[in-house]
Design a protein around this motif. Structure first.
Motif, mmCIF file in Angstrom:
data_model
loop_
_atom_site.group_PDB
_atom_site.id
_atom_site.type_symbol
_atom_site.label_atom_id
_atom_site.label_comp_id
_atom_site.label_asym_id
_atom_site.label_seq_id
_atom_site.Cartn_x
_atom_site.Cartn_y
_atom_site.Cartn_z
ATOM 1 N N ASP A 170 -6.241 2.943 12.255
ATOM 2 C CA ASP A 170 -6.452 1.513 12.010
ATOM 3 C C ASP A 170 -7.041 1.270 10.620
ATOM 4 N N ARG A 171 -7.856 2.222 10.117
ATOM 5 C CA ARG A 171 -8.418 2.066 8.777
ATOM 6 C C ARG A 171 -7.348 2.331 7.709
ATOM 7 N N ILE A 172 -6.458 3.280 7.986
ATOM 8 C CA ILE A 172 -5.343 3.515 7.069
ATOM 9 C C ILE A 172 -4.474 2.269 6.998
ATOM 10 N N ALA A 173 -4.205 1.672 8.157
ATOM 11 C CA ALA A 173 -3.381 0.460 8.194
ATOM 12 C C ALA A 173 -4.048 -0.678 7.434
ATOM 13 N N ALA A 174 -5.380 -0.785 7.566
ATOM 14 C CA ALA A 174 -6.107 -1.843 6.850
ATOM 15 C C ALA A 174 -6.013 -1.654 5.341
ATOM 16 N N ALA A 175 -6.105 -0.399 4.898
ATOM 17 C CA ALA A 175 -5.997 -0.113 3.466
ATOM 18 C C ALA A 175 -4.614 -0.466 2.952
ATOM 19 N N GLU A 176 -3.595 -0.089 3.687
ATOM 20 C CA GLU A 176 -2.229 -0.366 3.258
ATOM 21 C C GLU A 176 -1.916 -1.853 3.300
ATOM 22 N N LYS A 177 -2.465 -2.544 4.262
ATOM 23 C CA LYS A 177 -2.255 -3.989 4.348
ATOM 24 C C LYS A 177 -2.855 -4.697 3.143
ATOM 25 N N ALA A 178 -3.975 -4.162 2.629
ATOM 26 C CA ALA A 178 -4.630 -4.757 1.468
ATOM 27 C C ALA A 178 -3.876 -4.455 0.176
ATOM 28 N N GLY A 179 -2.906 -3.535 0.229
ATOM 29 C CA GLY A 179 -2.127 -3.208 -0.954
ATOM 30 C C GLY A 179 -2.423 -1.846 -1.540
ATOM 31 N N ALA A 180 -3.346 -1.095 -0.925
ATOM 32 C CA ALA A 180 -3.680 0.227 -1.434
ATOM 33 C C ALA A 180 -2.628 1.252 -1.003
ATOM 34 N N ARG A 181 -2.533 2.328 -1.753
ATOM 35 C CA ARG A 181 -1.652 3.431 -1.396
ATOM 36 C C ARG A 181 -2.501 4.566 -0.861
ATOM 37 N N VAL A 182 -2.287 4.955 0.385
ATOM 38 C CA VAL A 182 -3.079 6.015 1.011
ATOM 39 C C VAL A 182 -2.436 7.369 0.718
ATOM 40 N N VAL A 183 -3.252 8.310 0.223
ATOM 41 C CA VAL A 183 -2.786 9.650 -0.110
ATOM 42 C C VAL A 183 -3.567 10.651 0.732
ATOM 43 N N ILE A 184 -2.889 11.437 1.536
ATOM 44 C CA ILE A 184 -3.541 12.436 2.376
ATOM 45 C C ILE A 184 -3.799 13.689 1.538
ATOM 46 N N ALA A 185 -5.081 14.079 1.491
ATOM 47 C CA ALA A 185 -5.471 15.234 0.657
ATOM 48 C C ALA A 185 -6.445 16.123 1.407
ATOM 49 N N GLY A 186 -6.200 16.325 2.689
ATOM 50 C CA GLY A 186 -7.055 17.173 3.513
ATOM 51 C C GLY A 186 -6.524 17.203 4.924
ATOM 52 N N ASP A 187 -6.765 18.325 5.632
ATOM 53 C CA ASP A 187 -6.253 18.463 6.995
ATOM 54 C C ASP A 187 -7.136 17.787 8.027
ATOM 55 N N GLY A 188 -8.437 17.677 7.740
ATOM 56 C CA GLY A 188 -9.359 17.082 8.707
ATOM 57 C C GLY A 188 -9.736 15.668 8.316
#
Length: 276
Positions: A170-188
């Motif tokens: 839900d926090r990833i979705a909130a970031a993307e909704k605001a226009g941010a680009r989420v980049v995964i840089a860790g397994d945990g």
């Protein structure tokens, strides 16, 4: 401002700001004591561009300020221990960068705003194939951020959010909704510094700048990914229990950095160190 190291008795002619902030300006000699142009600062802080296999690879530099007694902040902010020359260098380093990496706590404490385009650097950035302004990349495990801030809603270049694969959807979705680009840089939950640098490089960001805070810088140091430190030493004493420029895990063996240049203005020292 004057250059203390490396020492030279001559002043090299430099381009004026009107000729382009990074358009081949020279660096003044040690005897020069005046306000440097942005072109001169850009020449003094030109970012190395290492390559591997014919392609540029990321170069990560940090820009931090510290008092004589080691405090990186006063009342939770770095501004009280800065000065006008420090801010000119701050702006120059940003103007040379592809992306500015910052920790979530620093975003919250210092009300971080998106980087702005600088007319003085527009031509140089275009020639280097860069966006009009650097992107800001926020390192966060929890994504506990206010996504209504201008940093996320109105940046010139979309803000990046570096997080782990286990971050709350839900926090990833909130970031993307605001226009941010989420980049995964860790397994945990957390971000792994080596993967963060690699991920930014894969996005085409090779001129990396981090402005902290101390916890993030400590993680980068411990992971061995920091290539350069630009350190302002302010002629101030604060006492108290403020953090120093890098906190967190201790490295097994102290990492050695070599002095590349040292500038001075109004008692402030501006050092540039690179990993040896």
């Amino acid at each position: 401002m004057r250059r203390l190291f490396p020492v030279t008795d001559q002043t090299v002619p430099a381009a004026s700001d009107e000729e382009g902030a990074a358009g081949g300006g020279g660096v003044p000699g040690a005897l020069t004591d005046r306000e440097w142009s942005l072109a001169e600062l850009a020449a003094a802080y030109a970012c190395p561009e290492p390559t591997a296999g014919g392609r540029r690879v990321p170069w990560l530099r940090a820009n931090m300020v510290s008092t004589l007694d080691g405090a990186a902040q006063h009342d939770g902010k770095s501004q009280p221990i800065s000065n006008a020359a420090d801010m000119r260098i701050f702006g120059t380093l940003r103007a040379l960068a592809d992306v500015v990496i910052v920790g979530a706590e620093t975003v919250r404490q210092e009300a971080y705003r998106p980087a702005r385009a600088r007319a003085e650097f527009a031509e140089a950035r275009q020639a280097a194939g860069q966006e009009a302004a650097p992107a800001v990349a926020v390192v966060t495990a929890s994504l506990d951020l206010d996504f209504s801030l201008p940093l996320f809603t109105s940046p010139l270049v979309p803000t990046l959010v570096l997080t782990g694969a286990a971050a709350a959807p839900d926090r990833i979705a909130a970031a993307e909704k605001a226009g941010a680009r989420v980049v995964i840089a860790g397994d945990g939950m957390g971000v792994e510094p080596v993967r963060a640098v690699q991920a930014l490089g894969e996005l085409g960001h090779t001129r990396l700048l981090t402005e902290g805070g101390p916890r993030l810088l400590g993680q980068l140091v411990a992971a061995g990914v920091l290539d350069e430190l630009c350190l302002t030493v302010a002629p101030m004493l604060t006492a108290g229990d403020a953090q120093r420029i890098a906190g967190g895990p201790t490295v097994a063996v102290p990492q050695r950095f070599g002095l590349v240049s040292l500038l001075e203005e109004e008692g402030f020292l501006f050092g540039r160190y690179q990993r040896t």
